[in-house]
Design a protein around this motif. Structure first.
Motif, short mmCIF file in Angstrom:
data_model
loop_
_atom_site.label_atom_id
_atom_site.label_comp_id
_atom_site.label_asym_id
_atom_site.label_seq_id
_atom_site.Cartn_x
_atom_site.Cartn_y
_atom_site.Cartn_z
N LEU A 34 0.86 -1.18 0.00
CA LEU A 34 0.00 0.00 0.00
C LEU A 34 0.90 1.23 0.00
N PRO A 35 1.18 1.80 -1.18
CA PRO A 35 2.05 2.98 -1.22
C PRO A 35 1.33 4.18 -0.58
N ARG A 36 2.07 4.91 0.29
CA ARG A 36 1.51 6.08 0.97
C ARG A 36 2.42 7.28 0.75
N TYR A 37 1.85 8.47 0.90
CA TYR A 37 2.61 9.71 0.77
C TYR A 37 2.14 10.68 1.84
N LEU A 38 2.88 11.77 2.03
CA LEU A 38 2.47 12.80 2.99
C LEU A 38 1.52 13.76 2.30
N LYS A 39 0.33 13.89 2.85
CA LYS A 39 -0.72 14.72 2.28
C LYS A 39 -0.98 15.90 3.20
N ARG A 40 -1.09 17.08 2.60
CA ARG A 40 -1.46 18.27 3.38
C ARG A 40 -2.96 18.26 3.59
N ARG A 41 -3.37 18.46 4.84
CA ARG A 41 -4.78 18.44 5.17
C ARG A 41 -5.13 19.71 5.92
N ARG A 42 -6.18 20.39 5.45
CA ARG A 42 -6.66 21.59 6.13
C ARG A 42 -7.92 21.25 6.89
N HIS A 43 -7.93 21.65 8.18
CA HIS A 43 -9.11 21.40 9.00
C HIS A 43 -9.16 22.43 10.13
N LEU A 54 -1.44 6.60 -1.64
CA LEU A 54 -1.11 7.27 -2.89
C LEU A 54 -2.22 7.09 -3.91
N PHE A 55 -2.83 5.91 -3.93
CA PHE A 55 -3.96 5.61 -4.80
C PHE A 55 -5.15 5.27 -3.91
N PRO A 56 -5.97 6.27 -3.55
CA PRO A 56 -7.08 5.99 -2.63
C PRO A 56 -7.94 4.83 -3.13
N ARG A 57 -8.25 3.91 -2.23
CA ARG A 57 -9.07 2.71 -2.44
C ARG A 57 -8.35 1.60 -3.21
N TYR A 58 -7.07 1.78 -3.56
CA TYR A 58 -6.37 0.73 -4.31
C TYR A 58 -5.09 0.32 -3.60
N LEU A 59 -4.76 -0.97 -3.68
CA LEU A 59 -3.53 -1.50 -3.15
C LEU A 59 -3.07 -2.63 -4.05
N PHE A 60 -1.84 -3.07 -3.84
CA PHE A 60 -1.27 -4.13 -4.67
C PHE A 60 -1.14 -5.40 -3.85
N VAL A 92 0.05 -6.42 -12.89
CA VAL A 92 0.75 -5.14 -12.99
C VAL A 92 2.23 -5.45 -13.17
N SER A 93 2.89 -4.68 -14.00
CA SER A 93 4.31 -4.89 -14.24
C SER A 93 5.10 -4.71 -12.94
N ASN A 94 6.11 -5.56 -12.75
CA ASN A 94 6.98 -5.42 -11.58
C ASN A 94 7.70 -4.08 -11.57
N GLN A 95 7.90 -3.51 -12.76
CA GLN A 95 8.58 -2.21 -12.85
C GLN A 95 7.78 -1.12 -12.16
N VAL A 96 6.45 -1.20 -12.19
CA VAL A 96 5.61 -0.21 -11.52
C VAL A 96 5.86 -0.24 -10.02
N ILE A 97 5.84 -1.44 -9.44
CA ILE A 97 6.06 -1.60 -8.00
C ILE A 97 7.49 -1.18 -7.64
N ASP A 98 8.46 -1.61 -8.46
CA ASP A 98 9.86 -1.27 -8.19
C ASP A 98 10.09 0.24 -8.23
N SER A 99 9.47 0.93 -9.19
CA SER A 99 9.66 2.38 -9.29
C SER A 99 9.00 3.11 -8.11
N LEU A 100 7.86 2.62 -7.65
CA LEU A 100 7.23 3.22 -6.47
C LEU A 100 8.10 3.01 -5.23
N ARG A 101 8.60 1.80 -5.07
CA ARG A 101 9.45 1.51 -3.90
C ARG A 101 10.77 2.27 -3.95
#
Length: 169
Positions: A34-43, A54-60, A92-101
């Motif tokens: 489950l790739p994650r990133y830092l998101k700015r949140r205003r509240h 990184l991809f809401p509702r999706y994981l590998f 999904v291509s392994n290259q996609v996962i490798d580039s994210l990691r």
């Protein structure tokens, strides 16, 4: 056509249930990512950063279709479906996962936060003292701040703000 060996597949989670899906898939001995990133949140007039998918509702999920009982994923808590082409999950291509990691640092994917504006483009400020004011993009100052020209009280004023505080007008 069933592929030999473990491959990565995309699983759609239920809304806001990515972490629940990962926990239940891991409990069934599936390898997940489950790739994650830092998101700015205003509240409530506060701006903070939180780790978000990184991809809401999706994981590998890594699955060996010839060995693992992958259809159990359909009834896993937190999972809506597997992205399929007909009856067979789409790999999904392994290259996609490798580039994210490769872009990860401390478990979070580093995103390029450079604005995609050109000098002279109209922009709108999202927060701060000049919220909802229109201005002209003047350029990148340092790593995460941009310079804008705002028309205030009949004259142009240069303002420097965070890149996340500006959107195209």
């Amino acid at each position: 056509m069933i592929l030999e060996g473990p491959r990565w597949f995309v699983v759609q989670a239920q809304p806001n249930a990515e972490h629940k899906a990962v926990a239940h898939l891991n409990r069934q001995d599936f390898t997940t990512y489950l790739p994650r990133y830092l998101k700015r949140r205003r509240h409530a007039r506060r701006v903070d950063t939180v780790a978000a998918p990184l991809f809401p509702r999706y994981l590998f999920v890594s699955i060996d279709l010839s060995v693992q009982r992958w259809r159990s994923i359909f009834s896993t808590v937190g999972v809506s479906r597997i992205v399929c082409n007909g009856e067979t999950p789409t790999a999904v291509s392994n290259q996609v996962i490798d580039s994210l990691r490769a872009r990860e640092h401390d478990g979070l994917v580093k995103l390029d936060l450079r604005p995609s504006f050109r000098i002279g483009d109209k922009v709108r400020l999202l927060d701060g003292a000049f919220a909802d004011c229109l201005g002209l993009y003047e350029g990148l100052k340092d790593g995460d701040r941009v310079a804008l020209l705002l028309d205030l009280l009949g004259r142009k004023v240069r303002v420097t703000v965070d890149t996340g505080s500006v959107v195209a007008a």
